[in-house]
Design a protein around this motif. Structure first.
Motif, mmCIF file in Angstrom:
data_model
loop_
_atom_site.group_PDB
_atom_site.id
_atom_site.type_symbol
_atom_site.label_atom_id
_atom_site.label_comp_id
_atom_site.label_asym_id
_atom_site.label_seq_id
_atom_site.Cartn_x
_atom_site.Cartn_y
_atom_site.Cartn_z
ATOM 1 N N ASN A 1 0.830 -1.204 0.000
ATOM 2 C CA ASN A 1 0.000 0.000 0.000
ATOM 3 C C ASN A 1 0.865 1.255 0.000
ATOM 4 O OD1 ASN A 1 -2.284 -1.604 0.130
ATOM 5 N ND2 ASN A 1 -2.429 -1.474 2.360
ATOM 6 N N TYR A 2 0.511 2.212 -0.855
ATOM 7 C CA TYR A 2 1.290 3.447 -0.931
ATOM 8 C C TYR A 2 1.105 4.279 0.334
ATOM 9 C CZ TYR A 2 3.110 7.898 -2.639
ATOM 10 O OH TYR A 2 3.817 9.063 -2.782
ATOM 11 N N ILE A 3 -0.119 4.387 0.817
ATOM 12 C CA ILE A 3 -0.418 5.097 2.056
ATOM 13 C C ILE A 3 -0.677 4.063 3.151
ATOM 14 C CG2 ILE A 3 -1.974 6.680 3.240
ATOM 15 C CD1 ILE A 3 -0.276 8.064 1.176
ATOM 16 N N LYS A 4 0.123 4.105 4.204
ATOM 17 C CA LYS A 4 -0.003 3.149 5.301
ATOM 18 C C LYS A 4 -0.856 3.683 6.454
ATOM 19 C CE LYS A 4 3.232 0.419 3.417
ATOM 20 N NZ LYS A 4 3.801 1.258 2.362
ATOM 21 N N SER A 5 -0.874 5.026 6.610
ATOM 22 C CA SER A 5 -1.587 5.637 7.730
ATOM 23 C C SER A 5 -2.088 7.011 7.329
ATOM 24 C CB SER A 5 -0.681 5.775 8.958
ATOM 25 O OG SER A 5 -0.169 4.540 9.371
ATOM 26 N N PHE A 6 -3.173 7.443 7.954
ATOM 27 C CA PHE A 6 -3.688 8.795 7.794
ATOM 28 C C PHE A 6 -3.707 9.484 9.150
ATOM 29 C CE2 PHE A 6 -5.660 7.190 3.826
ATOM 30 C CZ PHE A 6 -5.246 8.194 2.972
ATOM 31 N N GLY A 7 -3.569 10.811 9.127
ATOM 32 C CA GLY A 7 -3.617 11.555 10.372
ATOM 33 C C GLY A 7 -3.748 13.039 10.120
ATOM 34 N N ILE A 8 -3.529 13.818 11.168
ATOM 35 C CA ILE A 8 -3.623 15.268 11.085
ATOM 36 C C ILE A 8 -2.395 15.886 11.747
ATOM 37 C CG2 ILE A 8 -6.139 15.374 10.991
ATOM 38 C CD1 ILE A 8 -6.134 15.971 13.979
ATOM 39 N N ALA A 9 -2.081 17.103 11.332
ATOM 40 C CA ALA A 9 -0.942 17.822 11.907
ATOM 41 C C ALA A 9 -1.233 19.310 11.879
ATOM 42 C CB ALA A 9 0.342 17.510 11.141
ATOM 43 N N LEU A 10 -0.690 20.004 12.857
ATOM 44 C CA LEU A 10 -0.876 21.445 12.987
ATOM 45 C C LEU A 10 0.421 22.158 12.651
ATOM 46 C CD1 LEU A 10 -2.876 23.697 14.035
ATOM 47 C CD2 LEU A 10 -1.685 23.472 16.234
ATOM 48 N N ASP A 11 0.326 23.220 11.848
ATOM 49 C CA ASP A 11 1.438 24.137 11.606
ATOM 50 C C ASP A 11 1.025 25.520 12.102
ATOM 51 O OD1 ASP A 11 2.655 22.044 10.317
ATOM 52 O OD2 ASP A 11 2.427 22.867 8.304
ATOM 53 N N PHE A 12 1.942 26.227 12.742
ATOM 54 C CA PHE A 12 1.654 27.612 13.105
ATOM 55 C C PHE A 12 2.902 28.465 12.944
ATOM 56 C CE2 PHE A 12 2.859 25.620 17.174
ATOM 57 C CZ PHE A 12 3.814 26.505 17.645
ATOM 58 N N ASP A 13 2.678 29.746 12.670
ATOM 59 C CA ASP A 13 3.757 30.712 12.463
ATOM 60 C C ASP A 13 3.296 32.022 13.105
ATOM 61 O OD1 ASP A 13 5.577 32.572 11.575
ATOM 62 O OD2 ASP A 13 5.596 31.875 9.505
ATOM 63 N N ILE A 14 3.787 32.302 14.304
ATOM 64 C CA ILE A 14 3.395 33.499 15.049
ATOM 65 C C ILE A 14 4.514 34.525 14.945
ATOM 66 C CG2 ILE A 14 2.749 34.424 17.305
ATOM 67 C CD1 ILE A 14 1.793 31.592 18.015
ATOM 68 N N ARG A 15 4.191 35.721 14.457
ATOM 69 C CA ARG A 15 5.186 36.776 14.295
ATOM 70 C C ARG A 15 4.754 38.026 15.070
ATOM 71 N NH1 ARG A 15 6.866 36.170 7.876
ATOM 72 N NH2 ARG A 15 6.722 33.884 7.824
ATOM 73 N N PHE A 16 5.701 38.636 15.726
ATOM 74 C CA PHE A 16 5.411 39.832 16.515
ATOM 75 C C PHE A 16 6.658 40.696 16.564
ATOM 76 C CE2 PHE A 16 6.923 36.485 19.288
ATOM 77 C CZ PHE A 16 7.809 37.116 20.147
ATOM 78 N N ASN A 17 6.506 41.918 17.028
ATOM 79 C CA ASN A 17 7.640 42.822 17.083
ATOM 80 C C ASN A 17 7.661 43.577 18.400
ATOM 81 O OD1 ASN A 17 6.499 45.760 16.731
ATOM 82 N ND2 ASN A 17 5.399 44.496 15.222
ATOM 83 N N SER A 18 8.839 44.103 18.728
ATOM 84 C CA SER A 18 9.005 44.945 19.909
ATOM 85 C C SER A 18 10.060 45.992 19.594
ATOM 86 C CB SER A 18 9.413 44.116 21.125
ATOM 87 O OG SER A 18 10.679 43.522 20.901
ATOM 88 N N PRO A 19 9.922 47.196 20.130
ATOM 89 C CA PRO A 19 10.922 48.236 19.838
ATOM 90 C C PRO A 19 12.230 47.957 20.554
ATOM 91 C CG PRO A 19 9.298 49.025 21.427
ATOM 92 C CD PRO A 19 8.820 47.677 20.954
ATOM 93 N N ASN A 20 13.343 48.249 19.877
ATOM 94 C CA ASN A 20 14.645 48.103 20.518
ATOM 95 C C ASN A 20 15.093 49.435 21.117
ATOM 96 O OD1 ASN A 20 15.580 49.676 18.364
ATOM 97 N ND2 ASN A 20 16.221 47.876 17.185
ATOM 98 N N LYS A 21 16.317 49.499 21.602
ATOM 99 C CA LYS A 21 16.802 50.702 22.278
ATOM 100 C C LYS A 21 16.859 51.907 21.348
ATOM 101 C CE LYS A 21 19.591 48.132 25.640
ATOM 102 N NZ LYS A 21 20.963 47.898 26.189
ATOM 103 N N LYS A 22 17.010 51.674 20.049
ATOM 104 C CA LYS A 22 17.084 52.765 19.084
ATOM 105 C C LYS A 22 15.707 53.192 18.587
ATOM 106 C CE LYS A 22 21.664 51.335 17.467
ATOM 107 N NZ LYS A 22 22.490 50.941 16.293
ATOM 108 N N GLY A 23 14.669 52.526 19.079
ATOM 109 C CA GLY A 23 13.319 52.881 18.662
ATOM 110 C C GLY A 23 12.845 52.147 17.430
ATOM 111 N N ASP A 24 13.680 51.297 16.843
ATOM 112 C CA ASP A 24 13.272 50.506 15.677
ATOM 113 C C ASP A 24 12.539 49.251 16.138
ATOM 114 O OD1 ASP A 24 14.595 52.321 14.006
ATOM 115 O OD2 ASP A 24 16.498 51.257 14.301
ATOM 116 N N ALA A 25 11.707 48.734 15.279
ATOM 117 C CA ALA A 25 10.992 47.504 15.590
ATOM 118 C C ALA A 25 11.895 46.297 15.325
ATOM 119 C CB ALA A 25 9.716 47.405 14.762
ATOM 120 N N THR A 26 11.910 45.359 16.261
ATOM 121 C CA THR A 26 12.628 44.098 16.112
ATOM 122 C C THR A 26 11.597 42.998 15.983
ATOM 123 O OG1 THR A 26 14.455 44.917 17.475
ATOM 124 C CG2 THR A 26 14.311 42.535 17.131
#
Length: 404
Positions: free
Chosen positions: A212-237
């Motif tokens: 059999n080409y497919i032996k098992s089925f299932g589910i999986a979660l992917d996530f990508d969380i992005r955020f920023n904070s100002p650094n000492k120079k006032g730029d966003a990191t």
């Protein structure tokens, strides 16, 4: 039981490449558009086995005694070896308002993945590469050897926050193959007279043997969380926390398991006669009985080799020519160890980024890498490697990203 052939099989299974996620160039401009991203990753890592040997398994050729000896010198009592190979295609749509919400777009992704991992003793390498002659009158101890291999595909659908470009997706997974070997105890003794063989072992071997080409089925979660904070120079990191392939599969095909917990002794036969299928016994069933091996068949659930990573991103729209990046990643695995990485990104001209990185952990030790990326408002092409200088691994990545 063909011990030597089994060990060669394990090492040969691991000689494909995989793994690299830095640096992540982040386009901080928010414009309604569509994106198509193709990523291919190939990396092999090891604490001891040279890439010259791994390459011979993959591409063919002769493994010389010099290659074997150099790798043997790097071996400790226990060692790691592994690979992560994958290709993924992702489509993002920022024009559509999902659920009638202006900030929410959608994504569709598909990919193919192969992940291998091995922890093994120095004696296991010696027996696989040199044969039993080194251990005549002595005991080869391969206890603690664990090998796991899984190949799967996925297709998923998710949503995107248009402002932060964070996303989450749920994926349907089809597993093509899963193999595991766990030698909790494995000791092999051959007498100095070469006429007595003793085996002391406890472990199991799991695999699929149907078509059999497919032996098992299932589910999986992917996530990508992005955020920023100002650094000492006032730029966003900008920072990212991501997860990939966090899930499991349930079998539709039965998995065969050979398990044992025995101590056996043969007199009048040598190691070579047994592993080469000599006259000691020709009936495989009788051989299994004499070795105390039990065969069972059942349907198992398998957890996927999920990945977690946290890192500082590189802002391609930053006014600074020099930016640092750093972070850590880990697989949900008992064999690999957590990784840390850091590096510098330099932009000599507006559309070009070059950089260097250092990484420690995973399947190997300290490695140095470099990358090059070409960036315009509509196109990003990047090539990179986390391992350019080490003789015990290699890694490659290519990423094509276009907006339209």
């Amino acid at each position: 039981m063909k011990v030597k052939l089994l060990l060669f099989f394990v090492f040969a299974q691991l000689t494909i490449f995989g793994q690299h996620y830095i640096p992540m160039n982040f386009d901080t401009l928010v414009e309604p558009k569509q994106e198509l991203i193709l990523t291919g990753i190939a990396d092999v890592g090891s604490t001891a086995i040279g890439f010259d040997i791994a390459g011979k398994f993959l591409f063919g050729g002769t493994i010389t005694n010099e290659m074997k000896d150099k790798s043997l010198e790097r071996h400790k009592s226990m060692n790691r070896f592994g690979s992560d190979v994958n290709v993924e295609l992702e489509y993002k749509n920022y024009n559509v308002n999902m659920f009638k919400m202006e900030r929410v777009g959608f994504l569709v992704k598909a990919g193919m993945y192969n992940f291998n991992q091995l922890i093994y003793s120095k004696d296991a390498y010696t027996l696989a590469m040199y044969g039993n002659s080194t251990f005549i009158g002595d005991t080869a101890n391969m206890s603690g050897t664990i090998f796991k291999s899984i190949t799967f595909q996925k297709i998923g659908f998710g949503i995107i926050d248009k402002e932060s470009k964070s996303s989450i997706s749920l994926n349907l997974v089809g597993m093509n193959n899963a193999t595991s070997i766990d030698l909790n105890r494995f000791q092999l003794y051959q007498s100095a007279e070469n006429d007595t063989l003793k085996l002391n072992y406890r472990g199991n071997y799991n695999f699929y043997d149907d078509a059999n080409y497919i032996k098992s089925f299932g589910i999986a979660l992917d996530f990508d969380i992005r955020f920023n904070s100002p650094n000492k120079k006032g730029d966003a990191t900008y920072f990212q926390i991501m997860g990939r392939n966090l899930g499991f599969v349930s079998a539709i095909s039965s998995q065969k398991t050979y398990s044992s917990n025995s101590m056996v002794s043969y007199t009048g036969f040598s190691y070579n006669e047994i592993v080469n299928g000599g006259s000691i016994i020709n009936d495989n069933v009788a051989l299994m009985d004499s070795l105390g091996i039990e065969e069972t068949t059942r349907k198992n659930s398998v957890f996927l080799p999920g990945l977690l990573q946290a890192s500082k991103l590189v802002d391609v729209n930053s006014k600074h020519k020099l930016q640092e990046f750093y972070g850590g990643r880990m697989y949900l695995s008992k064999i690999t160890i957590p990784q840390i990485f850091a590096g510098l990104n330099y932009r000599p001209i507006e559309f070009l980024n070059i950089g260097a990185s250092a990484t420690f952990g995973g399947f190997s030790g300290l490695r140095g890498g470099a990358y090059l990326s070409y960036n315009t408002t509509k196109l990003n092409i990047g090539i990179s490697s986390e391992n350019l200088f080490s003789k015990i691994g290699a890694s490659y990545l290519i990423r094509l990203q276009c907006a339209f």
